[in-house]
Motif scaffolding. Structure first.
Motif, PDB file in Angstrom:
ATOM      1  N   MET A  49       0.864  -1.049   0.095  1.00 54.71           N
ATOM      2  CA  MET A  49       0.060   0.090  -0.049  1.00 54.71           C
ATOM      3  C   MET A  49       0.819   1.170   0.094  1.00 54.71           C
ATOM      4  N   GLN A  50       0.517   2.303  -0.749  1.00 55.52           N
ATOM      5  CA  GLN A  50       1.282   3.420  -0.878  1.00 55.52           C
ATOM      6  C   GLN A  50       0.999   4.683   0.172  1.00 55.52           C
ATOM      7  N   ASN A  51      -0.387   4.655   0.680  1.00 55.56           N
ATOM      8  CA  ASN A  51      -0.558   5.729   1.485  1.00 55.56           C
ATOM      9  C   ASN A  51      -0.054   5.794   2.915  1.00 55.56           C
ATOM     10  N   ASN A  52      -0.192   6.608   3.690  1.00 57.27           N
ATOM     11  CA  ASN A  52       0.419   6.732   5.079  1.00 57.27           C
ATOM     12  C   ASN A  52      -0.760   6.304   6.172  1.00 57.27           C
ATOM     13  N   ASP A 188      -0.292  10.912  13.121  1.00 53.15           N
ATOM     14  CA  ASP A 188       0.358  11.076  11.627  1.00 53.15           C
ATOM     15  C   ASP A 188       1.932  11.408  12.089  1.00 53.15           C
ATOM     16  N   LEU A 189       2.043  12.465  13.085  1.00 53.59           N
ATOM     17  CA  LEU A 189       3.234  12.795  13.366  1.00 53.59           C
ATOM     18  C   LEU A 189       4.300  11.362  14.078  1.00 53.59           C
ATOM     19  N   ILE A 190       3.402  10.605  14.855  1.00 56.74           N
ATOM     20  CA  ILE A 190       4.142   9.613  15.300  1.00 56.74           C
ATOM     21  C   ILE A 190       4.378   8.727  14.445  1.00 56.74           C
ATOM     22  N   PHE A 191       3.381   8.427  13.559  1.00 57.43           N
ATOM     23  CA  PHE A 191       3.398   7.331  12.550  1.00 57.43           C
ATOM     24  C   PHE A 191       4.769   7.676  11.394  1.00 57.43           C
ATOM     25  N   ASN A 192       4.836   9.218  10.999  1.00 55.10           N
ATOM     26  CA  ASN A 192       6.225   9.617  10.160  1.00 55.10           C
ATOM     27  C   ASN A 192       7.397   9.167  10.838  1.00 55.10           C
ATOM     28  N   ASN A 193       7.666   9.608  12.062  1.00 57.87           N
ATOM     29  CA  ASN A 193       8.843   9.528  12.795  1.00 57.87           C
ATOM     30  C   ASN A 193       9.067   7.969  12.953  1.00 57.87           C
ATOM     31  N   LYS A 194       8.177   7.232  13.263  1.00 61.53           N
ATOM     32  CA  LYS A 194       8.444   5.672  13.238  1.00 61.53           C
ATOM     33  C   LYS A 194       8.850   5.275  11.972  1.00 61.53           C
ATOM     34  N   ASN A 213      16.414   3.566  -5.810  1.00 63.88           N
ATOM     35  CA  ASN A 213      15.928   4.676  -6.167  1.00 63.88           C
ATOM     36  C   ASN A 213      14.334   4.600  -5.285  1.00 63.88           C
ATOM     37  N   LEU A 214      13.846   3.434  -5.376  1.00 63.80           N
ATOM     38  CA  LEU A 214      12.578   3.173  -4.463  1.00 63.80           C
ATOM     39  C   LEU A 214      12.891   3.747  -3.024  1.00 63.80           C
ATOM     40  N   TYR A 215      13.647   3.545  -2.323  1.00 67.52           N
ATOM     41  CA  TYR A 215      14.135   3.668  -0.891  1.00 67.52           C
ATOM     42  C   TYR A 215      14.248   5.219  -0.891  1.00 67.52           C
ATOM     43  N   ARG A 216      15.021   5.736  -1.742  1.00 72.98           N
ATOM     44  CA  ARG A 216      15.162   7.304  -1.834  1.00 72.98           C
ATOM     45  C   ARG A 216      13.709   8.124  -1.904  1.00 72.98           C
ATOM     46  N   THR A 217      12.890   7.410  -2.898  1.00 73.15           N
ATOM     47  CA  THR A 217      11.671   8.254  -3.100  1.00 73.15           C
ATOM     48  C   THR A 217      10.695   8.147  -1.840  1.00 73.15           C
ATOM     49  N   LYS A 218      10.888   6.685  -1.147  1.00 71.58           N
ATOM     50  CA  LYS A 218       9.928   6.688  -0.200  1.00 71.58           C
ATOM     51  C   LYS A 218      10.614   7.399   1.028  1.00 71.58           C
ATOM     52  N   PHE A 219      11.772   7.498   1.417  1.00 70.43           N
ATOM     53  CA  PHE A 219      12.540   8.241   2.351  1.00 70.43           C
ATOM     54  C   PHE A 219      12.362   9.658   2.321  1.00 70.43           C
ATOM     55  N   ASN A 220      12.395  10.128   1.163  1.00 72.90           N
ATOM     56  CA  ASN A 220      12.450  11.554   1.139  1.00 72.90           C
ATOM     57  C   ASN A 220      10.964  12.085   1.205  1.00 72.90           C
ATOM     58  N   GLU A 221      10.071  11.129   0.889  1.00 73.74           N
ATOM     59  CA  GLU A 221       8.691  11.458   1.282  1.00 73.74           C
ATOM     60  C   GLU A 221       8.385  11.537   2.912  1.00 73.74           C
ATOM     61  N   ILE A 222       8.699  10.597   3.321  1.00 67.65           N
ATOM     62  CA  ILE A 222       8.494  10.515   4.807  1.00 67.65           C
ATOM     63  C   ILE A 222       9.291  11.548   5.495  1.00 67.65           C
ATOM     64  N   ASN A 223      10.418  11.608   5.044  1.00 70.17           N
ATOM     65  CA  ASN A 223      11.359  12.636   5.706  1.00 70.17           C
ATOM     66  C   ASN A 223      10.574  14.339   5.544  1.00 70.17           C
ATOM     67  N   LYS A 224      10.296  14.443   4.487  1.00 65.70           N
ATOM     68  CA  LYS A 224       9.627  15.707   4.228  1.00 65.70           C
ATOM     69  C   LYS A 224       8.200  15.859   5.165  1.00 65.70           C
ATOM     70  N   ASN A 225       7.535  14.650   5.378  1.00 67.33           N
ATOM     71  CA  ASN A 225       6.436  14.961   5.988  1.00 67.33           C
ATOM     72  C   ASN A 225       7.023  15.101   7.913  1.00 67.33           C
ATOM     73  N   VAL A 226       7.917  14.483   8.119  1.00 65.04           N
ATOM     74  CA  VAL A 226       8.398  14.582   9.341  1.00 65.04           C
ATOM     75  C   VAL A 226       8.917  16.086   9.419  1.00 65.04           C
ATOM     76  N   SER A 228       7.785  18.758   8.026  1.00 67.41           N
ATOM     77  CA  SER A 228       6.477  19.764   7.833  1.00 67.41           C
ATOM     78  C   SER A 228       5.610  19.611   9.025  1.00 67.41           C
ATOM     79  N   HIS A 229       5.560  18.274   9.681  1.00 68.50           N
ATOM     80  CA  HIS A 229       5.131  18.378  11.205  1.00 68.50           C
ATOM     81  C   HIS A 229       5.975  19.205  12.200  1.00 68.50           C
TER      82      HIS A 229
END
Length: 243
Positions: A49-52, A188-194, A213-226, A228-229
């Motif tokens: 699944m893609q969403n958070n 969501d803050l707790i989720f993204n940190n974990k 590349n997949l790892y960097r894409t997902k990590f960058n997405e989550i890191n931006k969320n962190v 932003s929080h």
């Protein structure tokens, strides 16, 4: 994030670029064992699944499911999660998205596709109700597709509190007492940190299987969320709209 994308792309431009971008991402992610481990740990399910959706948000969503309901998932991605819902909760499920599905769901832009009338018990949209050319028209079309007493349930991430977003203002104006909002911002803050911690741990495994590349894409997405929080520019809601 979504507001920035909207400023850069028209709806037509987004649709043209999104299909290829998401198709490539999904193709690698759904075949990655490291990504599957991530999904098991963060979402509590054994499918891609893609969403958070955190586990708490997952429970809040699925608490609406009842056996034999007719459900439409708009923005279903590969359809794996929709198929999981259908099997586990004994639903009659359909799905629409811009990308080709692994299952018998329709490749279509739900904003321009007829959804039916008085057809579904539930319509769900998991992080898929952002890039809309005509918010009111699409919202009305979704609500028309519901049976009497049906529900439209969606997850929504924004840079400001929900009631200050386009969708929040539209609901307050049109549907007033017919919707409720559950605030999952702290969750969501707790989720993204974990998620960030887990991705850092799984990084070598992604790289070893050839998915850097997949790892960097997902990590960058989550890191931006962190980030932003941290800046208090990220809000997470689960919205239920009643017909």
């Amino acid at each position: 994030m979504f507001q920035i994308i909207r400023k850069l792309l028209s709806q037509k431009g987004f649709n043209a670029k999104a299909k290829q971008a998401f198709s490539n991402y999904y193709r690698f992610a759904k075949e990655s064992q490291s990504y599957l481990i991530y999904c098991k740990e963060m979402h509590g399910i054994e499918c891609f699944m893609q969403n958070n959706l955190s586990k708490k948000q997952f429970y809040a969503l699925t608490s609406h499911f009842k056996p034999h309901q007719k459900v439409l998932d708009i923005g279903c991605g590969t359809g794996q999660l929709t198929a999981y819902f259908a099997k586990k909760y004994k639903l009659k499920a359909k799905g629409f998205d811009l990308v080709e599905s692994d299952h018998e769901f329709k490749e279509a832009n739900y904003e321009t596709t007829w959804l039916g009338e008085n057809e579904f018990d539930l319509v769900i949209s998991l992080d898929g109700f952002y890039m809309l050319n005509d918010l009111y028209r699409t919202l009305n079309k979704v609500m028309d597709s519901l049976k009497p007493k049906g529900r439209f349930i969606l997850t929504y991430t924004s840079e400001r509190p929900f009631y200050k977003t386009r969708l929040g203002k539209a609901l307050a104006n049109k549907y007033k007492d017919k919707f409720e909002v559950q605030d999952f911002t702290q969750d969501d803050l707790i989720f993204n940190n974990k998620a960030k911690e887990l991705l850092e741990k799984l990084g070598p495994d992604f790289i070893a299987e050839g998915n850097s590349n997949l790892y960097r894409t997902k990590f960058n997405e989550i890191n931006k969320n962190v980030e932003s929080h941290k800046a208090k520019k990220m809000y997470r809601s689960l919205v239920t709209i009643y017909k």
